[in-house]
Scaffold this active site. Structure first.
Site, mmCIF file in Angstrom:
data_model
loop_
_atom_site.group_PDB
_atom_site.id
_atom_site.type_symbol
_atom_site.label_atom_id
_atom_site.label_comp_id
_atom_site.label_asym_id
_atom_site.label_seq_id
_atom_site.Cartn_x
_atom_site.Cartn_y
_atom_site.Cartn_z
ATOM 1 N N ALA A 42 0.823 -1.214 0.000
ATOM 2 C CA ALA A 42 0.000 0.000 0.000
ATOM 3 C C ALA A 42 0.854 1.259 0.000
ATOM 4 C CB ALA A 42 -0.921 -0.013 1.212
ATOM 5 N N CYS A 43 2.072 1.173 0.525
ATOM 6 C CA CYS A 43 2.947 2.349 0.552
ATOM 7 C C CYS A 43 3.904 2.372 -0.639
ATOM 8 C CB CYS A 43 3.734 2.385 1.858
ATOM 9 S SG CYS A 43 4.798 0.955 2.113
ATOM 10 N N HIS A 44 3.711 1.475 -1.587
ATOM 11 C CA HIS A 44 4.566 1.393 -2.773
ATOM 12 C C HIS A 44 4.430 2.673 -3.581
ATOM 13 C CE1 HIS A 44 5.835 -0.386 -6.731
ATOM 14 N NE2 HIS A 44 6.708 -0.957 -5.939
#
Length: 97
Positions: A42-44
């Site tokens: 999700a933080c990619h």
């Protein structure tokens, strides 16, 4: 053959990372618009780079670039999971040519 990333006992129950050899994960997802998934966490950052986590696990960069991350929600049915398997396999074959 597609491969799972991680150990069975240390995987989240609702999250799965699958590697599609010989192709980029983004290409598989582009070929399967009916599946909502991503090529990173999700933080990619959205770039097409190998996951540092997969690389730290010893997965070669070329294999890590073929990774797709799937997450299940509380309302995800077994039928939806089975359909995603079929659709992703078809997309992989299509992209791999």
């Amino acid at each position: 053959m597609a491969a799972l990333s991680g150990q069975d006992a240390e995987r989240l129950p609702n999250t799965l990372n699958v590697r599609f050899p010989g192709v980029r994960g983004g290409a598989v997802l582009a070929a399967t618009p009916e599946v909502a998934a991503s090529t990173g966490s999700a933080c990619h950052d959205g770039g097409e780079t190998a996951s540092p986590v997969l690389r730290a696990m010893g997965i070669p960069e070329a294999d890590a670039l073929g990774a797709v991350r799937l997450s299940l929600g509380p309302d995800t049915s077994q039928e939806e999971v089975a359909r995603a398997v079929v659709v992703l396999a078809r997309g992989w074959k299509q992209v791999a040519g």
